[in-house]
Each structure stands twice: as C-alpha cells, then as structure tokens.
Design an enzyme around this catalytic site. Structure first.
Site, mmCIF file in Angstrom:
data_model
loop_
_atom_site.group_PDB
_atom_site.id
_atom_site.type_symbol
_atom_site.label_atom_id
_atom_site.label_comp_id
_atom_site.label_asym_id
_atom_site.label_seq_id
_atom_site.Cartn_x
_atom_site.Cartn_y
_atom_site.Cartn_z
ATOM 1 N N CYS A 82 43.558 -42.244 -3.780
ATOM 2 C CA CYS A 82 44.387 -42.491 -2.607
ATOM 3 C C CYS A 82 44.560 -44.002 -2.378
ATOM 4 O O CYS A 82 43.774 -44.645 -1.680
ATOM 5 C CB CYS A 82 43.750 -41.827 -1.389
ATOM 6 S SG CYS A 82 44.764 -41.927 0.069
ATOM 7 N N THR B 153 45.913 -25.629 20.734
ATOM 8 C CA THR B 153 47.099 -24.764 20.650
ATOM 9 C C THR B 153 48.106 -25.132 21.725
ATOM 10 O O THR B 153 47.737 -25.637 22.783
ATOM 11 C CB THR B 153 46.740 -23.273 20.774
ATOM 12 O OG1 THR B 153 47.942 -22.516 20.642
ATOM 13 C CG2 THR B 153 46.057 -22.931 22.088
ATOM 14 N N THR C 153 48.400 -17.972 18.905
ATOM 15 C CA THR C 153 48.346 -18.277 17.465
ATOM 16 C C THR C 153 46.917 -18.306 16.920
ATOM 17 O O THR C 153 46.696 -18.721 15.789
ATOM 18 C CB THR C 153 48.972 -19.661 17.192
ATOM 19 O OG1 THR C 153 48.249 -20.637 17.943
ATOM 20 C CG2 THR C 153 50.429 -19.707 17.584
ATOM 21 N N GLU D 167 53.898 -28.996 14.166
ATOM 22 C CA GLU D 167 53.052 -27.911 13.642
ATOM 23 C C GLU D 167 52.586 -28.196 12.216
ATOM 24 O O GLU D 167 51.471 -27.849 11.828
ATOM 25 C CB GLU D 167 53.826 -26.593 13.701
ATOM 26 C CG GLU D 167 54.062 -26.148 15.130
ATOM 27 C CD GLU D 167 54.832 -24.853 15.244
ATOM 28 O OE1 GLU D 167 54.647 -24.141 16.240
ATOM 29 O OE2 GLU D 167 55.637 -24.542 14.335
#
Ligand SMILES: CC(C)C[C@H](N)C(=O)O
Length: 404
Positions: free
Chosen positions: A63, A298, A310, A375
């Site tokens: 990375c 959430t 969810t 999301e």
C-alpha cells in the site's frame, strides 16, 4: 469511490482517509481517537518505531499510499533516514517483529505462543507492553490497507516516487463454489430481494445445523489463484520480505488441524478486551468503542430505501469475515450469509479483507453497485473493523497462551 474530497488536512489523520470517513462522523471520531493515541499518545514505543511499524504493516499489502505517508512522518519525527533504505537497515529489535507482521497480515490463525516467545525472549527483546503496542499498530495498519484499497484511495494519490519498474497487479478471480444454489440471488436484481429476505423470520436452527451452515459457507470460499504479483513497486520493495506469502483459503489448509477458533472460547468482550488493557494502558476502551460503533452503526436505509432494519445484512458481513479466518461464532446462524450476501459481494468482501491489493475498480463497483456512496463506505468500514478484530483476537490468544 466516485469522488474523493481533497484539500482538507487534519493534524494527525491521513487527509483522504479522514475525508472519506467523514460520511460517518460518529465512527470517524472513534477512529481518530484510536489512531492518534497509538501514534502520538502515551505508550512504550518511540515515535520512529511507531511510524516504521506502520510502514512494515502497509508493506504487506503493497500500500504505497500508507507507506509514503508514514515515511514522511518518520522523517519529520527525526527518524534515521538509513532505515528507509529497507528492512536490512533497521535495528534488530524491529526486524524481529517482521515474522509476526507477516503471519498476522495473511494467516493470523497460524500465530502461536512460540512466535510471541521469539520476540519477548533473548537479546533485543520486546517487553510485553512494547509488544501490545506493536500488535495494535500492526493490526490497525493491515486493516487500514483494506479500507484504503476498497475505497480506491491507493490509486487516487499521486506517487511520491515515479514507478519505473514494471508493476503487474495480477487480478485473481476468486470464485464461489455452489453457484447454482437457488438461494443465491442474482447480482442484477438490485437490493429489493435482500430487503425482503431480511424481513422474513429465520427458522430456528439446532446447534448441529448451525455448525453445518457455517461449514457450508466456509466450503464455498475458494480461490482460483493465490500467486504473488510478479513485480514490486520501488516504494514497497525495501519494506517487504517474502512477498508471495498470502492468505490461504480453506480448500488449501485444514482449519481443523490448525487451531480452530471458536469465538465463544475467546471473544473480544470476555478475553481480548481485558488482556489488551493489561498490556497497553487503557487502549481496550478506545478499541471497544470503535468496534462497537462500526458494528452497530445504522441509518435504517438500504440503497436509498428508508426505515429498513439492516442488522441482519450488517451482521452477515461481519460474521462472513470471521468465517474467512476460520473463526466460528456459535451464536450466529450462517444461513443469513447464504441468504443475504450475493456472490459478487462475497468475493469483494473476501478480496478486500485478505488481498485488498488485488481489488480493481470494476469488481468493486459491480459488487457494490446498488448501494449509495455512504453505504459503500459503511461496508468498507465494517470490513476494516471486522478484519482488525479477527487479527487482534488471534494475536491476543497467542499472547495469552504464552503467558499461561
Ligand atoms: C451498509 C448499509 C446497507 C447500511 C445501511 N445503510 C444502514 O443504515 O444500516
């Protein structure tokens, strides 16, 4: 990720990472508290060691974004420039950590008390609190690599050093066996079928059935290619050894023989938390807050639909990551993984967890295409946290076995 907001600078954070995390500000706070503490807070390791450990950890996933950031920080904190020539130039004590770094990054289930003994005994040894600090740094930066690649940040940032060699990033195509299973929802159907399935009550399962369901999900993990990249970026090369060493899925290893891990026997809440608190100040509190925030966060939305519970979907992701590492959660019914995580998403989660450097934009976009941008980031945060917790538990179990 569609847009990376740039130009902001935070004092301690990595600006691009922080900016992306701003979508989830409650989580961001917990992330920065932990990161600032382990890098700049009170602790047994000198600051140069902390940045160098970050470089070694990020090196395992090639990375460059994290490596270059911490090289800079290392020098700004009067780190010895010769260490940046490579691993052969660092003090023996740091070198001794490399094996644990390597195993934890890719096959954490293999870490044993012998590995711990090797670094805490003999000349150039680590004290237990040094080691506690180092372990947190390692798992933090391994899992941060998952987030960086999953959000496509590694490619967004211009390289500090121009790549001169040939850099092959061979994309492996992990596959999921059992594809014909009709419970698997096709990837083109959007999120509606998943939302519907989450509403259905799951049938109560016996303990035996749960174990079988776990084993089924695990048997579906397979790779078509685990070979290493052919070339190494010059930014990465000095800080990596044995670059071909990587994750092995269950078709290539035998969990049963290689110390199976049952979460009820060694869990974060009951074992990991107190052990790490003992080793390194009160770090357990900061970690706990971050894990819990990521696990419980959430907005009751799913792909733009409001008022959706969810939790089953989110738990499926978290528990799927445990399963990838051979950690069985006997309180969890893995049927939800089969029902709620479609194949492309499972491939994405596994790649982001185990070999994030092999992710490419297309796979990522396809796997997450029906989710909103925030999301997508939310999913990537869960991947990072579940991975970090899994790695940490393996490391702490080995430390505990050593201390017994
Ligand atoms: C990852 C997402 C599906 C999470 C969802 N938006 C929620 O608020 O719970």
């Amino acid at each position: 990720m569609d847009h990376v907001i740039s130009n902001a600078n935070t004092v301690y954070g990595l600006d691009h990472v922080t900016n992306i995390m701003k979508f989830h500000s409650t989580y961001l706070e917990t992330f920065l508290s932990l990161q600032e503490f382990i890098i700049y807070g009170e602790g047994p390791l000198p600051i140069q060691y902390r940045h160098y450990i970050a470089i070694m950890a990020a090196g395992r996933h090639k990375c460059t974004y994290l490596i270059n950031f911490h090289k800079k920080q290392f020098l700004e904190h009067n780190g010895d420039p010769s260490w940046l020539i490579g691993l052969t130039h660092v003090p023996r004590k740091l070198r001794n950590l490399y094996e644990i770094n390597k195993i934890l990054a890719h096959r954490p289930w293999l870490v044993t008390k012998e590995d711990i003994k090797k670094v805490v005994k003999g000349p150039n040894s680590w004290s237990m609190s040094d080691l506690g600090h180092a372990i947190i740094l390692l798992v933090h930066f391994h899992s941060l690599c998952s987030f960086v690649y999953a959000c496509n940040l590694n490619d967004e940032i211009p390289r500090a050093v121009k790549v001169t060699g040939v850099y092959f990033r061979r994309r492996s195509k992990p596959c999921l066996r059992g594809y014909a299973d009709e419970s698997v929802i096709s990837d083109d159907e959007g999120l509606e079928p998943i939302v519907e399935r989450m509403k259905k009550l799951s049938e109560p399962a016996t303990e035996q059935e749960r174990i079988q369901r776990y084993e089924l999900v695990q048997s579906q993990l397979c790779d078509s290619d685990t070979s290493a990249d052919n070339g190494l970026d010059p930014d990465v090369k000095p800080f990596i050894e044995d670059s071909g060493y990587s994750y092995l899925d269950c078709s290539r290893r035998q969990f049963a023989q290689q110390s199976s891990f049952i979460l009820q026997e060694f869990s974060w809440d009951h074992h990991g938390y107190s052990l790490i608190n003992r080793l390194f100040n009160d770090i357990g509190l900061l970690l706990d807050k971050k894990f819990k925030t990521a696990y419980n966060m959430t907005y009751y939305t799913m792909g733009g639909r409001p008022h959706i519970d969810t939790s089953r979907f989110r738990r499926a992701i978290w528990n799927y990551i445990y399963c990838i590492y051979g950690m069985r959660n006997d309180d969890y019914d893995y049927e939800d993984v089969t029902q709620l995580l479609r194949s492309q998403l499972r491939v994405f989660v596994k790649t982001a967890t185990c070999y994030p450097e092999r992710l490419n934009k297309t796979t990522t976009e396809n796997a997450l295409k029906h989710f909103d941008l925030s999301e997508k980031i939310h999913i990537n945060l869960m991947i990072m946290e579940a991975r970090m917790q899994a790695e940490l538990l393996f490391a702490l179990r080995a430390v505990m076995n050593y201390m017994l």
